[in-house]
Design a protein around this motif. Structure first.
Motif, PDB file in Angstrom:
ATOM      1  N   VAL A  92      13.949  -6.679   1.644  1.00 30.47           N
ATOM      2  CA  VAL A  92      12.875  -5.698   1.488  1.00 30.47           C
ATOM      3  C   VAL A  92      11.563  -6.469   1.432  1.00 30.47           C
ATOM      4  O   VAL A  92      11.371  -7.310   0.540  1.00 30.47           O
ATOM      5  N   PRO A  93      10.648  -6.240   2.369  1.00 34.16           N
ATOM      6  CA  PRO A  93       9.387  -6.993   2.372  1.00 34.16           C
ATOM      7  C   PRO A  93       8.554  -6.720   1.115  1.00 34.16           C
ATOM      8  O   PRO A  93       8.681  -5.679   0.472  1.00 34.16           O
ATOM      9  N   ALA A  94       7.695  -7.653   0.801  1.00 35.23           N
ATOM     10  CA  ALA A  94       6.831  -7.527  -0.375  1.00 35.23           C
ATOM     11  C   ALA A  94       5.825  -6.405  -0.202  1.00 35.23           C
ATOM     12  O   ALA A  94       5.219  -6.262   0.856  1.00 35.23           O
ATOM     13  N   GLY A  95       5.652  -5.610  -1.252  1.00 38.01           N
ATOM     14  CA  GLY A  95       4.560  -4.665  -1.287  1.00 38.01           C
ATOM     15  C   GLY A  95       3.329  -5.287  -1.919  1.00 38.01           C
ATOM     16  O   GLY A  95       2.211  -4.832  -1.708  1.00 38.01           O
ATOM     17  N   ASP A  96       3.559  -6.331  -2.715  1.00 36.58           N
ATOM     18  CA  ASP A  96       2.476  -7.049  -3.386  1.00 36.58           C
ATOM     19  C   ASP A  96       2.730  -8.545  -3.201  1.00 36.58           C
ATOM     20  O   ASP A  96       3.576  -9.124  -3.885  1.00 36.58           O
ATOM     21  N   PRO A  97       2.035  -9.196  -2.277  1.00 38.58           N
ATOM     22  CA  PRO A  97       2.298 -10.605  -1.995  1.00 38.58           C
ATOM     23  C   PRO A  97       1.909 -11.548  -3.119  1.00 38.58           C
ATOM     24  O   PRO A  97       2.204 -12.746  -3.039  1.00 38.58           O
ATOM     25  N   THR A  98       1.282 -11.045  -4.184  1.00 38.29           N
ATOM     26  CA  THR A  98       0.905 -11.928  -5.288  1.00 38.29           C
ATOM     27  C   THR A  98       2.046 -12.140  -6.277  1.00 38.29           C
ATOM     28  O   THR A  98       1.945 -13.012  -7.151  1.00 38.29           O
ATOM     29  N   VAL A  99       3.128 -11.352  -6.169  1.00 37.41           N
ATOM     30  CA  VAL A  99       4.250 -11.525  -7.096  1.00 37.41           C
ATOM     31  C   VAL A  99       5.361 -12.303  -6.399  1.00 37.41           C
ATOM     32  O   VAL A  99       5.507 -12.236  -5.173  1.00 37.41           O
ATOM     33  N   PRO A 100       6.155 -13.062  -7.157  1.00 35.74           N
ATOM     34  CA  PRO A 100       7.198 -13.881  -6.532  1.00 35.74           C
ATOM     35  C   PRO A 100       8.337 -13.029  -5.988  1.00 35.74           C
ATOM     36  O   PRO A 100       8.614 -11.944  -6.509  1.00 35.74           O
ATOM     37  N   PRO A 101       9.006 -13.495  -4.942  1.00 33.50           N
ATOM     38  CA  PRO A 101      10.176 -12.781  -4.440  1.00 33.50           C
ATOM     39  C   PRO A 101      11.338 -12.898  -5.413  1.00 33.50           C
ATOM     40  O   PRO A 101      11.400 -13.824  -6.228  1.00 33.50           O
ATOM     41  N   LEU A 102      12.248 -11.941  -5.323  1.00 30.59           N
ATOM     42  CA  LEU A 102      13.457 -11.941  -6.150  1.00 30.59           C
ATOM     43  C   LEU A 102      14.681 -12.142  -5.271  1.00 30.59           C
ATOM     44  O   LEU A 102      14.821 -11.502  -4.225  1.00 30.59           O
ATOM     45  N   LEU A 103      15.574 -13.008  -5.700  1.00 27.45           N
ATOM     46  CA  LEU A 103      16.895 -13.175  -5.111  1.00 27.45           C
ATOM     47  C   LEU A 103      17.871 -12.431  -6.000  1.00 27.45           C
ATOM     48  O   LEU A 103      17.991 -12.735  -7.192  1.00 27.45           O
TER      49      LEU A 103
END
Length: 212
Positions: free
Chosen positions: A14-25
């Motif tokens: 699922v692409p980021a809606g907010d690029p300032t937060v880290p991705p989750l695995l």
């Protein structure tokens, strides 16, 4: 958001809606799949890119991230092998989707493989939320986890991943330099609303610190 099989693991992204937060695995428990934790990930850190792979081992038809010999008895050679494969998948996903180093959220079997990746391949993860984990390896590697944030959530009535087991894991990670917070909740092995609330607060607080 269909399942994708072009990388080494079948997964959902699922692409980021907010690029300032880290991705989750997102790493599911026994019998789960790449769809299970997507709603949890979206609730825990709104706007985060989500990467959710399916475990590559089958136990009586149920996906897992590594083999076990019996309840609570892990095939440690397989743990090491699968942890390496999963670390490789994380790198593949980072390149394919243009995301940063993820924070892992693992439940049960997913928490156990997450702890293994954290110590065997610490560069693959920015931090970890381990829900109902156990110690994945009898001899934990001498990893450098300096400052790596880890939240461990145990259930006081959990008959599978007992709190004393999680305390051993917390101590092992702290000895290696991780910044560990361990909470024991009035719950069993299943995910509770308290888990969600505590994990969300922890993740949002750290995301805000990273963005500042």
């Amino acid at each position: 958001m269909n399942a994708v099989a072009t990388l080494s693991h079948v997964h959902r992204f699922v692409p980021a809606g907010d690029p300032t937060v880290p991705p989750l695995l997102l790493l599911h428990g026994t019998g789960g799949d790449e769809n299970d934790l997507l709603p949890l990930g979206a609730a825990l850190l709104p706007g985060a890119a989500l990467v959710s792979p399916r475990g590559r081992v089958l136990e009586n038809g149920m996906p897992r991230f590594f083999r076990r010999l019996a309840e609570g008895v892990f095939d440690e050679a397989d743990v090491r092998l699968r942890a390496g494969e999963l670390a490789g998948f994380v790198e593949e996903a980072r390149v394919a989707y243009g995301i940063g180093t993820p924070v892992v959220v693992g439940f049960s079997n997913g928490a156990n493989i997450a702890a293994a990746v954290l110590t065997l391949h610490p560069e693959a993860l920015a931090g970890a939320v381990l829900i109902r984990p156990m110690v994945p390896l009898g001899q934990m590697p001498a990893a450098d986890l300096a400052g790596k944030p880890v939240l461990i959530l145990s259930g006081a009535m959990d008959p599978i991943a007992r709190p004393d087991e999680a305390r051993r894991l917390a101590a092992s990670l702290a000895e290696r330099g991780a910044a560990v917070e361990h909470r024991v909740l009035p719950a069993g092995h299943g995910l509770s609303q308290a888990d969600v609330a505590i994990a969300k607060e922890w993740l949002v607080r750290r995301a805000a610190g990273d963005a500042s």
